[in-house]
Write a protein that holds these residues in place. Sequence first.
Motif, PDB file in Angstrom:
ATOM      1  N   GLU A   9      40.562  29.280  38.586  1.00 45.26           N
ATOM      2  CA  GLU A   9      39.978  30.606  38.470  1.00 45.26           C
ATOM      3  C   GLU A   9      40.905  31.586  37.756  1.00 45.26           C
ATOM      4  O   GLU A   9      42.133  31.490  37.834  1.00 45.26           O
ATOM      5  CB  GLU A   9      39.619  31.154  39.860  1.00 45.26           C
ATOM      6  N   VAL A  10      40.271  32.534  37.059  1.00 42.24           N
ATOM      7  CA  VAL A  10      40.978  33.640  36.430  1.00 42.24           C
ATOM      8  C   VAL A  10      40.113  34.876  36.595  1.00 42.24           C
ATOM      9  O   VAL A  10      38.883  34.797  36.523  1.00 42.24           O
ATOM     10  CB  VAL A  10      41.259  33.347  34.937  1.00 42.24           C
ATOM     11  N   SER A  11      40.750  36.023  36.867  1.00 39.87           N
ATOM     12  CA  SER A  11      40.002  37.239  37.177  1.00 39.87           C
ATOM     13  C   SER A  11      40.337  38.359  36.206  1.00 39.87           C
ATOM     14  O   SER A  11      41.457  38.453  35.687  1.00 39.87           O
ATOM     15  CB  SER A  11      40.294  37.705  38.607  1.00 39.87           C
ATOM     16  N   PHE A  12      39.344  39.218  35.992  1.00 38.95           N
ATOM     17  CA  PHE A  12      39.477  40.424  35.183  1.00 38.95           C
ATOM     18  C   PHE A  12      39.149  41.611  36.090  1.00 38.95           C
ATOM     19  O   PHE A  12      38.102  41.633  36.725  1.00 38.95           O
ATOM     20  CB  PHE A  12      38.510  40.407  34.002  1.00 38.95           C
ATOM     21  N   SER A  13      40.026  42.602  36.112  1.00 43.50           N
ATOM     22  CA  SER A  13      39.837  43.739  37.008  1.00 43.50           C
ATOM     23  C   SER A  13      40.026  45.042  36.257  1.00 43.50           C
ATOM     24  O   SER A  13      41.095  45.267  35.656  1.00 43.50           O
ATOM     25  CB  SER A  13      40.823  43.663  38.181  1.00 43.50           C
ATOM     26  N   ASN A  14      39.032  45.902  36.306  1.00 44.77           N
ATOM     27  CA  ASN A  14      39.152  47.215  35.676  1.00 44.77           C
ATOM     28  C   ASN A  14      40.214  48.060  36.379  1.00 44.77           C
ATOM     29  O   ASN A  14      40.933  48.824  35.738  1.00 44.77           O
ATOM     30  CB  ASN A  14      37.804  47.927  35.704  1.00 44.77           C
ATOM     31  N   ILE A  15      40.332  47.899  37.700  1.00 46.53           N
ATOM     32  CA  ILE A  15      41.345  48.647  38.449  1.00 46.53           C
ATOM     33  C   ILE A  15      42.741  48.248  37.985  1.00 46.53           C
ATOM     34  O   ILE A  15      43.612  49.098  37.755  1.00 46.53           O
ATOM     35  CB  ILE A  15      41.172  48.423  39.961  1.00 46.53           C
ATOM     36  N   GLU A  16      42.973  46.916  37.823  1.00 49.98           N
ATOM     37  CA  GLU A  16      44.279  46.464  37.352  1.00 49.98           C
ATOM     38  C   GLU A  16      44.539  46.955  35.931  1.00 49.98           C
ATOM     39  O   GLU A  16      45.676  47.294  35.578  1.00 49.98           O
ATOM     40  CB  GLU A  16      44.354  44.936  37.415  1.00 49.98           C
ATOM     41  N   ALA A  17      43.482  46.998  35.116  1.00 47.42           N
ATOM     42  CA  ALA A  17      43.648  47.502  33.755  1.00 47.42           C
ATOM     43  C   ALA A  17      44.069  48.966  33.775  1.00 47.42           C
ATOM     44  O   ALA A  17      44.975  49.377  33.027  1.00 47.42           O
ATOM     45  CB  ALA A  17      42.350  47.331  32.970  1.00 47.42           C
ATOM     46  N   ILE A  18      43.448  49.779  34.629  1.00 44.73           N
ATOM     47  CA  ILE A  18      43.810  51.189  34.734  1.00 44.73           C
ATOM     48  C   ILE A  18      45.263  51.331  35.174  1.00 44.73           C
ATOM     49  O   ILE A  18      46.023  52.159  34.643  1.00 44.73           O
ATOM     50  CB  ILE A  18      42.866  51.903  35.725  1.00 44.73           C
ATOM     51  N   LYS A  19      45.686  50.524  36.152  1.00 46.39           N
ATOM     52  CA  LYS A  19      47.073  50.591  36.648  1.00 46.39           C
ATOM     53  C   LYS A  19      48.081  50.188  35.579  1.00 46.39           C
ATOM     54  O   LYS A  19      49.257  50.535  35.677  1.00 46.39           O
ATOM     55  CB  LYS A  19      47.209  49.688  37.876  1.00 46.39           C
ATOM     56  N   ASN A  20      47.613  49.469  34.545  1.00 47.88           N
ATOM     57  CA  ASN A  20      48.507  49.023  33.480  1.00 47.88           C
ATOM     58  C   ASN A  20      48.245  49.782  32.167  1.00 47.88           C
ATOM     59  O   ASN A  20      48.467  49.247  31.077  1.00 47.88           O
ATOM     60  CB  ASN A  20      48.353  47.523  33.257  1.00 47.88           C
ATOM     61  N   GLY A  21      47.786  51.029  32.296  1.00 49.99           N
ATOM     62  CA  GLY A  21      47.635  51.866  31.117  1.00 49.99           C
ATOM     63  C   GLY A  21      46.325  51.716  30.391  1.00 49.99           C
ATOM     64  O   GLY A  21      46.158  52.251  29.296  1.00 49.99           O
ATOM     65  N   CYS A  22      45.407  50.950  30.947  1.00 51.32           N
ATOM     66  CA  CYS A  22      44.076  50.733  30.365  1.00 51.32           C
ATOM     67  C   CYS A  22      44.148  50.273  28.907  1.00 51.32           C
ATOM     68  O   CYS A  22      43.789  51.023  27.984  1.00 51.32           O
ATOM     69  CB  CYS A  22      43.206  51.977  30.480  1.00 51.32           C
ATOM     70  N   PRO A  23      44.620  49.059  28.671  1.00 51.63           N
ATOM     71  CA  PRO A  23      44.635  48.538  27.295  1.00 51.63           C
ATOM     72  C   PRO A  23      43.211  48.387  26.775  1.00 51.63           C
ATOM     73  O   PRO A  23      42.263  48.210  27.542  1.00 51.63           O
ATOM     74  CB  PRO A  23      45.310  47.170  27.449  1.00 51.63           C
ATOM     75  N   ARG A  24      43.068  48.448  25.464  1.00 59.99           N
ATOM     76  CA  ARG A  24      41.743  48.282  24.873  1.00 59.99           C
ATOM     77  C   ARG A  24      41.220  46.874  25.072  1.00 59.99           C
ATOM     78  O   ARG A  24      40.014  46.644  25.139  1.00 59.99           O
ATOM     79  CB  ARG A  24      41.793  48.603  23.378  1.00 59.99           C
ATOM     80  N   ARG A  25      42.125  45.915  25.160  1.00 58.70           N
ATOM     81  CA  ARG A  25      41.730  44.519  25.320  1.00 58.70           C
ATOM     82  C   ARG A  25      42.693  43.805  26.263  1.00 58.70           C
ATOM     83  O   ARG A  25      43.885  44.084  26.265  1.00 58.70           O
ATOM     84  CB  ARG A  25      41.703  43.789  23.972  1.00 58.70           C
ATOM     85  N   VAL A  26      42.155  42.878  27.014  1.00 64.94           N
ATOM     86  CA  VAL A  26      42.947  41.970  27.847  1.00 64.94           C
ATOM     87  C   VAL A  26      42.615  40.562  27.393  1.00 64.94           C
ATOM     88  O   VAL A  26      41.451  40.242  27.121  1.00 64.94           O
ATOM     89  CB  VAL A  26      42.609  42.150  29.344  1.00 64.94           C
ATOM     90  N   TYR A  27      43.634  39.709  27.301  1.00 63.63           N
ATOM     91  CA  TYR A  27      43.440  38.357  26.787  1.00 63.63           C
ATOM     92  C   TYR A  27      43.767  37.316  27.856  1.00 63.63           C
ATOM     93  O   TYR A  27      44.705  37.479  28.634  1.00 63.63           O
ATOM     94  CB  TYR A  27      44.349  38.103  25.576  1.00 63.63           C
ATOM     95  N   VAL A  28      42.978  36.234  27.845  1.00 61.84           N
ATOM     96  CA  VAL A  28      43.281  35.068  28.666  1.00 61.84           C
ATOM     97  C   VAL A  28      43.353  33.856  27.743  1.00 61.84           C
ATOM     98  O   VAL A  28      42.454  33.641  26.920  1.00 61.84           O
ATOM     99  CB  VAL A  28      42.207  34.844  29.748  1.00 61.84           C
ATOM    100  N   ALA A  29      44.437  33.086  27.858  1.00 58.90           N
ATOM    101  CA  ALA A  29      44.592  31.860  27.085  1.00 58.90           C
ATOM    102  C   ALA A  29      44.294  30.672  27.983  1.00 58.90           C
ATOM    103  O   ALA A  29      44.709  30.637  29.145  1.00 58.90           O
ATOM    104  CB  ALA A  29      46.015  31.748  26.528  1.00 58.90           C
ATOM    105  N   PHE A  30      43.553  29.695  27.430  1.00 58.86           N
ATOM    106  CA  PHE A  30      43.207  28.495  28.189  1.00 58.86           C
ATOM    107  C   PHE A  30      44.111  27.354  27.736  1.00 58.86           C
ATOM    108  O   PHE A  30      43.779  26.605  26.827  1.00 58.86           O
ATOM    109  CB  PHE A  30      41.726  28.169  28.007  1.00 58.86           C
ATOM    110  N   ALA A  31      45.262  27.257  28.378  1.00 64.73           N
ATOM    111  CA  ALA A  31      46.241  26.222  28.053  1.00 64.73           C
ATOM    112  C   ALA A  31      45.905  24.939  28.817  1.00 64.73           C
ATOM    113  O   ALA A  31      45.014  24.915  29.669  1.00 64.73           O
ATOM    114  CB  ALA A  31      47.644  26.705  28.410  1.00 64.73           C
ATOM    115  N   ASP A  32      46.628  23.877  28.506  1.00 63.87           N
ATOM    116  CA  ASP A  32      46.344  22.585  29.130  1.00 63.87           C
ATOM    117  C   ASP A  32      46.654  22.569  30.626  1.00 63.87           C
ATOM    118  O   ASP A  32      46.186  21.683  31.343  1.00 63.87           O
ATOM    119  CB  ASP A  32      47.134  21.479  28.442  1.00 63.87           C
TER     120      ASP A  32
END
Length: 324
Positions: A9-32
């Motif tokens: 599992e991987v999660s995306f949170s608007n609250i966490e984004a706000i706490k981190n300066g609200c970046p325009r984009r958040v990225y998730v990489a799917f590694a092996d």
Amino acid sequence: MGLLYKDKEVSFSNIEAIKNGCPRRVYVAFADDGPRVLSSMSMESERPREKEDAPPILEWQPPCSFWQGEFGFDGVPVASVPKGAAEPDGAGCRDAARASLIDGTSIGRYSTRYLAVGERFCEGFESADGSRVILLRVVKVSGSPVVEEITLAATMWAGPAAEEKAEATGGLPQPGDKVYENVPFRLVESIAKANDCGVGTVGLGGSRPGISFHNGPGLMLSGTGDIGYFPGCLNGNPKLRFGAYVGRVQGGADPDLAACQDIAARGSRESLDVLVSDLRLGDRFCIFNSGEDFVALVKVTELSATDPVSVTFSATRWEAPGPS
């Protein structure tokens, strides 16, 4: 295909984004070894996937950034798994992703406000370590009307390693090599309508034809690839626009590489528009893309010029021969 991991599992949170300066984009990489959140970046020029063999990236626009709250897939084929369908295995997921390129149903961006628990997406890509296939399943969506939190479960399979593929295929294609033969692709009016009357673009330069549809007519003046499809919902007359050197094949057997390149070189340069109503079964066109150094023969194999409009082609592509 070999299973690398299941339901990580991987999660995306608007609250966490706000706490981190609200970046325009958040990225998730799917590694092996599983999905991981990358450092948030605010500029498109800083997009983290810089190498061809890097893992695929899922981009999320947090609502706090005043963007549309979308997922952006990484330019690889992505298919939506039909509701109620059985859970696909690696091969089934790969085939679904590839099939989405044939008719333009591959998903480039997806509004998170339409996400529902249980929704699934199949994504396929190639890397230096071989092919990879990802199944994404939505396990949590919360917040209304703005989606504040999303959790996805990712399953990944691995295909053959690069050296095995190279041995099987004889390595990278060389000048004059045939890359694929009689591979179908389909342009369908209903898919353009589903994309707000978007223009379709066909790319022939890869390992197989690929189709995408712009979302909305506002992008109709942007690039249309090797073949553009301008749907009838724009002006009532669906048409094709060829974006490279192109010539019609007149009678006789299908041309070989040299003959097809000559036909294209003597034809039109990015200026041939053909109404769908003027097409006939068996019509053939030779295309020479001098920028990407390939030659392609496309042939009309199925045709419906009235509602519902659709055109199916078969395509054969060669690497362009070296200088004579």
